[in-house]
Design a protein around this motif. Structure first.
Motif, PDB file in Angstrom:
ATOM      1  N   GLY A  39       6.683   3.782   5.268  1.00  0.00           N
ATOM      2  CA  GLY A  39       5.351   3.369   5.688  1.00  0.00           C
ATOM      3  C   GLY A  39       5.273   2.043   6.418  1.00  0.00           C
ATOM      4  O   GLY A  39       4.190   1.592   6.762  1.00  0.00           O
ATOM      5  N   PHE A  40       6.407   1.401   6.661  1.00  0.00           N
ATOM      6  CA  PHE A  40       6.421   0.122   7.367  1.00  0.00           C
ATOM      7  C   PHE A  40       6.712   0.403   8.838  1.00  0.00           C
ATOM      8  O   PHE A  40       7.740   0.985   9.162  1.00  0.00           O
ATOM      9  CB  PHE A  40       7.487  -0.812   6.788  1.00  0.00           C
ATOM     10  CG  PHE A  40       7.152  -1.337   5.420  1.00  0.00           C
ATOM     11  CD1 PHE A  40       6.920  -2.692   5.227  1.00  0.00           C
ATOM     12  CD2 PHE A  40       7.065  -0.490   4.326  1.00  0.00           C
ATOM     13  CE1 PHE A  40       6.618  -3.185   3.965  1.00  0.00           C
ATOM     14  CE2 PHE A  40       6.760  -0.973   3.064  1.00  0.00           C
ATOM     15  CZ  PHE A  40       6.532  -2.319   2.884  1.00  0.00           C
ATOM     16  N   ALA A  78       3.194  -0.268  -4.002  1.00  0.00           N
ATOM     17  CA  ALA A  78       2.159   0.582  -3.410  1.00  0.00           C
ATOM     18  C   ALA A  78       2.747   1.585  -2.430  1.00  0.00           C
ATOM     19  O   ALA A  78       2.340   2.747  -2.392  1.00  0.00           O
ATOM     20  CB  ALA A  78       1.096  -0.271  -2.727  1.00  0.00           C
ATOM     21  N   THR A  79       3.711   1.161  -1.647  1.00  0.00           N
ATOM     22  CA  THR A  79       4.288   2.063  -0.645  1.00  0.00           C
ATOM     23  C   THR A  79       5.316   3.013  -1.248  1.00  0.00           C
ATOM     24  O   THR A  79       5.634   4.025  -0.647  1.00  0.00           O
ATOM     25  CB  THR A  79       4.911   1.274   0.517  1.00  0.00           C
ATOM     26  OG1 THR A  79       5.945   0.435   0.019  1.00  0.00           O
ATOM     27  CG2 THR A  79       3.863   0.435   1.222  1.00  0.00           C
ATOM     28  N   ALA A  80       5.816   2.713  -2.435  1.00  0.00           N
ATOM     29  CA  ALA A  80       6.798   3.592  -3.080  1.00  0.00           C
ATOM     30  C   ALA A  80       6.191   4.928  -3.483  1.00  0.00           C
ATOM     31  O   ALA A  80       6.910   5.913  -3.642  1.00  0.00           O
ATOM     32  CB  ALA A  80       7.408   2.897  -4.297  1.00  0.00           C
ATOM     33  N   ALA A 111       0.841  -6.719   4.348  1.00  0.00           N
ATOM     34  CA  ALA A 111       0.832  -5.340   4.854  1.00  0.00           C
ATOM     35  C   ALA A 111       0.495  -5.317   6.339  1.00  0.00           C
ATOM     36  O   ALA A 111       1.111  -4.574   7.116  1.00  0.00           O
ATOM     37  CB  ALA A 111      -0.169  -4.491   4.070  1.00  0.00           C
ATOM     38  N   ASP A 112      -0.448  -6.137   6.755  1.00  0.00           N
ATOM     39  CA  ASP A 112      -0.776  -6.224   8.183  1.00  0.00           C
ATOM     40  C   ASP A 112       0.402  -6.788   8.974  1.00  0.00           C
ATOM     41  O   ASP A 112       0.717  -6.303  10.055  1.00  0.00           O
ATOM     42  CB  ASP A 112      -2.015  -7.090   8.399  1.00  0.00           C
ATOM     43  CG  ASP A 112      -3.306  -6.396   7.964  1.00  0.00           C
ATOM     44  OD1 ASP A 112      -3.306  -5.150   7.835  1.00  0.00           O
ATOM     45  OD2 ASP A 112      -4.303  -7.104   7.743  1.00  0.00           O
ATOM     46  N   ALA A 116       2.151  -2.123   7.484  1.00  0.00           N
ATOM     47  CA  ALA A 116       2.117  -1.182   6.365  1.00  0.00           C
ATOM     48  C   ALA A 116       0.723  -1.029   5.765  1.00  0.00           C
ATOM     49  O   ALA A 116       0.581  -0.602   4.621  1.00  0.00           O
ATOM     50  CB  ALA A 116       3.112  -1.628   5.291  1.00  0.00           C
ATOM     51  N   ARG A 117      -0.312  -1.340   6.536  1.00  0.00           N
ATOM     52  CA  ARG A 117      -1.682  -1.253   6.004  1.00  0.00           C
ATOM     53  C   ARG A 117      -2.005   0.155   5.519  1.00  0.00           C
ATOM     54  O   ARG A 117      -2.535   0.338   4.421  1.00  0.00           O
ATOM     55  CB  ARG A 117      -2.704  -1.702   7.043  1.00  0.00           C
ATOM     56  CG  ARG A 117      -4.138  -1.598   6.524  1.00  0.00           C
ATOM     57  CD  ARG A 117      -5.142  -2.010   7.582  1.00  0.00           C
ATOM     58  NE  ARG A 117      -5.307  -3.442   7.556  1.00  0.00           N
ATOM     59  CZ  ARG A 117      -6.418  -4.055   7.139  1.00  0.00           C
ATOM     60  NH1 ARG A 117      -7.438  -3.349   6.737  1.00  0.00           N
ATOM     61  NH2 ARG A 117      -6.495  -5.353   7.144  1.00  0.00           N
ATOM     62  N   GLN A 118      -1.693   1.172   6.330  1.00  0.00           N
ATOM     63  CA  GLN A 118      -2.020   2.542   5.926  1.00  0.00           C
ATOM     64  C   GLN A 118      -1.211   2.984   4.710  1.00  0.00           C
ATOM     65  O   GLN A 118      -1.728   3.706   3.847  1.00  0.00           O
ATOM     66  CB  GLN A 118      -1.839   3.508   7.095  1.00  0.00           C
ATOM     67  CG  GLN A 118      -2.890   3.326   8.184  1.00  0.00           C
ATOM     68  CD  GLN A 118      -4.317   3.347   7.644  1.00  0.00           C
ATOM     69  OE1 GLN A 118      -4.727   4.265   6.952  1.00  0.00           O
ATOM     70  NE2 GLN A 118      -5.073   2.299   7.960  1.00  0.00           N
ATOM     71  N   ALA A 119       0.027   2.562   4.613  1.00  0.00           N
ATOM     72  CA  ALA A 119       0.843   2.895   3.441  1.00  0.00           C
ATOM     73  C   ALA A 119       0.273   2.223   2.192  1.00  0.00           C
ATOM     74  O   ALA A 119       0.254   2.819   1.114  1.00  0.00           O
ATOM     75  CB  ALA A 119       2.292   2.475   3.667  1.00  0.00           C
TER      76      ALA A 119
END
Length: 142
Positions: A39-40, A78-80, A111-112, A116-119
């Motif tokens: 997600g990055f 969160a992205t995991a 995240a921005d 990775a904001r959406q992830a």
């Protein structure tokens, strides 16, 4: 790869080259070395530089190691979820419950920075406490 003089064994690549798991038989120690996070959007080298720039020291056993700071670790949690981690939902729910709200503000900025904001939104949307945190952070899916 050596850990405190003992040779690590059983390296195994998984998730299409995203990480490698090392197992040290004496002591049954498992280490998951990740070099790409799901997600990055930025290149892995840039992501690593941003995540590692604010590293901290953590006591682990009788020693200490450099680790990513709280916002970077929370973003990783969160992205995991998108990577299918079995443990991630409970870990993330616990982080939402326990981390200071200011940490989550820094998670959003990070995240921005790493794309990775959406992830982050996807991960937080799927755990207890996540939707209310998203509302507080004013994060909505695009």
């Amino acid at each position: 790869f050596h850990l405190h003089g003992d040779e690590a064994t059983h390296p195994e690549v998984r998730d299409e080259g995203r990480s490698q798991i090392w197992h040290r038989v004496p002591g049954d120690v498992w280490i998951d070395l990740q070099w790409r996070l799901p997600g990055f959007e930025r290149p892995p080298g840039e992501v690593w530089a941003l995540l590692w720039a604010s590293r901290v020291t953590m006591t682990l056993g009788s020693g200490s190691v450099a680790v990513a700071d709280e916002p970077a670790r929370a973003l990783h949690l969160a992205t995991a979820l998108d990577a299918g981690s079995v443990k991630a939902p409970s870990d993330l729910a616990r982080a939402i419950e326990r981390l200071d709200p200011g940490v989550w503000d820094r998670v959003t900025q990070l995240a921005d920075d790493v794309g990775a904001r959406q992830a982050l939104i996807s991960g937080l949307s799927n755990v207890a406490g996540g939707p209310s945190l998203l509302a507080r952070l004013q994060l909505t899916p695009e």
